[in-house]
Design a protein around this motif. Structure first.
Motif, PDB file in Angstrom:
ATOM      1  N   ALA A  14       0.830  -1.210   0.000  1.00 54.97           N
ATOM      2  CA  ALA A  14       0.000   0.000   0.000  1.00 54.97           C
ATOM      3  C   ALA A  14       0.861   1.257   0.000  1.00 54.97           C
ATOM      4  O   ALA A  14       0.603   2.200  -0.753  1.00 54.97           O
ATOM      5  CB  ALA A  14      -0.934  -0.016   1.214  1.00 54.97           C
ATOM      6  N   SER A  17       2.715   1.522  -3.390  1.00 48.98           N
ATOM      7  CA  SER A  17       1.749   1.934  -4.410  1.00 48.98           C
ATOM      8  C   SER A  17       1.484   3.430  -4.326  1.00 48.98           C
ATOM      9  O   SER A  17       1.407   4.121  -5.341  1.00 48.98           O
ATOM     10  CB  SER A  17       0.428   1.177  -4.247  1.00 48.98           C
ATOM     11  N   LEU A  41      -8.600   6.314  -6.759  1.00 50.45           N
ATOM     12  CA  LEU A  41      -8.563   5.054  -6.005  1.00 50.45           C
ATOM     13  C   LEU A  41      -8.413   3.860  -6.941  1.00 50.45           C
ATOM     14  O   LEU A  41      -7.662   2.924  -6.640  1.00 50.45           O
ATOM     15  CB  LEU A  41      -9.833   4.917  -5.159  1.00 50.45           C
ATOM     16  N   SER A  42      -9.075   3.895  -8.095  1.00 49.28           N
ATOM     17  CA  SER A  42      -8.958   2.767  -9.027  1.00 49.28           C
ATOM     18  C   SER A  42      -7.543   2.668  -9.600  1.00 49.28           C
ATOM     19  O   SER A  42      -6.997   1.564  -9.743  1.00 49.28           O
ATOM     20  CB  SER A  42     -10.003   2.874 -10.140  1.00 49.28           C
ATOM     21  N   TYR A  44      -4.798   3.767  -8.111  1.00 52.57           N
ATOM     22  CA  TYR A  44      -3.990   3.338  -6.968  1.00 52.57           C
ATOM     23  C   TYR A  44      -4.132   1.823  -6.755  1.00 52.57           C
ATOM     24  O   TYR A  44      -3.141   1.126  -6.531  1.00 52.57           O
ATOM     25  CB  TYR A  44      -4.441   4.125  -5.729  1.00 52.57           C
ATOM     26  N   CYS A  45      -5.351   1.314  -6.857  1.00 52.32           N
ATOM     27  CA  CYS A  45      -5.579  -0.137  -6.708  1.00 52.32           C
ATOM     28  C   CYS A  45      -4.905  -0.920  -7.830  1.00 52.32           C
ATOM     29  O   CYS A  45      -4.374  -2.013  -7.593  1.00 52.32           O
ATOM     30  CB  CYS A  45      -7.064  -0.439  -6.674  1.00 52.32           C
ATOM     31  N   GLY A  48      -1.378  -1.334  -6.916  1.00 51.26           N
ATOM     32  CA  GLY A  48      -1.288  -2.328  -5.845  1.00 51.26           C
ATOM     33  C   GLY A  48      -1.463  -3.750  -6.344  1.00 51.26           C
ATOM     34  O   GLY A  48      -0.768  -4.661  -5.904  1.00 51.26           O
ATOM     35  N   ILE A 108      -9.617  -4.746 -12.788  1.00 50.45           N
ATOM     36  CA  ILE A 108      -9.166  -3.354 -12.676  1.00 50.45           C
ATOM     37  C   ILE A 108      -8.600  -2.811 -13.993  1.00 50.45           C
ATOM     38  O   ILE A 108      -8.646  -1.605 -14.230  1.00 50.45           O
ATOM     39  CB  ILE A 108      -8.172  -3.187 -11.505  1.00 50.45           C
TER      40      ILE A 108
END
Length: 184
Positions: A14, A17, A41-42, A44-45, A48, A108
Motif C-alpha cells: 500500500a 503503491s 482510487l482505481s 492506486y488499486c 497495488g 481493474i
C-alpha cells in the motif's frame, strides 16, 4: 501465508503503491485538472494489484540468477496425466490459486484503461503480463509453466466478466462513471 501477507506485505504494498502513484497524481492533476476520488482510487488499486502479483510470482521465495535447476512445462494440461510430486489435491489447489490471483487484474484493467474494455484486449494484456512473469521465473530459479499462463489468463477473464457485469449494473451511477473516467 495469507496472514503474513495481510500483516506484512499488504501494508508495504500500500505504501509503495502510494509512492508510485503520487508523482502520477501530481502530473495528472496539473495536466487534466480535478478527477474523482474513485478514479484516483482505481488507479492506486491497479498499482497495488500489479505489485502484489509481482511479489507473489517473482519476489516471494527469493531470486537467484544462477538457479540449480530450470523447470519448463510447455505441454498444456499436463497436470491431467501427471500430478508431479505434489499430489492431485495440491495440484488442483495450485490451479485454483493461479486463476484467483489474476481476477483483480482482469477487473481493474478495463476500469483504469478505456482501451482494454473489450474482453479479448483484457485477456491479451493479462496473458502478455503473465508470459513475461513466467519467462522471468524460468531464469530466477522458479518454474515456468504453460498451465500457469492458461489459468492466470482464465482468472483475468473471470475478472473481466465481473467488470462487465458491474458495468451493466452500475453503468449510469455517477461514482462508477467517475471510476471509469467517463463524463456524466
Amino acid at each position: 501465508m495469507i496472514i503474513f501477507y495481510v500483516l506484512m506485505v499488504f501494508p508495504i504494498t500500500a505504501v509503495v503503491s502510494f509512492l508510485i502513484y503520487l508523482p502520477a497524481y501530481i502530473y495528472n492533476k496539473t495536466k487534466y485538472g480535478k478527477r474523482s476520488v474513485v478514479r484516483h482510487l482505481s488507479i492506486y488499486c491497479f498499482i497495488g494489484v500489479i505489485l502484489s502479483i509481482l511479489y507473489v510470482t517473482v519476489f516471494m521465495g527469493g531470486i537467484t540468477f544462477h538457479p540449480g535447476y530450470h523447470f519448463l512445462n510447455l505441454v498444456p494440461f499436463v497436470w491431467v496425466k501427471e500430478t508431479y510430486l505434489m499430489g492431485f489435491a495440491k495440484m488442483i489447489e495450485q490451479l485454483f490459486m493461479n486463476a484467483v490471483m489474476l481476477v483483480p487484474m482482469g477487473f481493474i484493467l478495463p476500469v483504469v484503461f478505456p482501451s482494454v474494455r473489450k474482453w479479448w484486449k483484457t485477456a491479451l494484456c493479462v496473458m502478455v503480463f503473465i508470459l513475461g512473469i513466467e519467462t522471468l521465473q524460468y531464469f530466477i530459479g522458479r518454474s515456468a509453466d504453460v498451465d500457469d499462463l492458461i489459468m492466470n489468463t482464465f482468472g483475468g477473464c473471470v475478472g473481466y466478466a465481473l467488470f462487465f457485469l458491474l458495468n451493466k449494473l452500475l453503468g449510469e451511477r455517477k461514482w462508477w462513471k467517475g471510476a471509469l473516467n467517463v463524463q456524466a
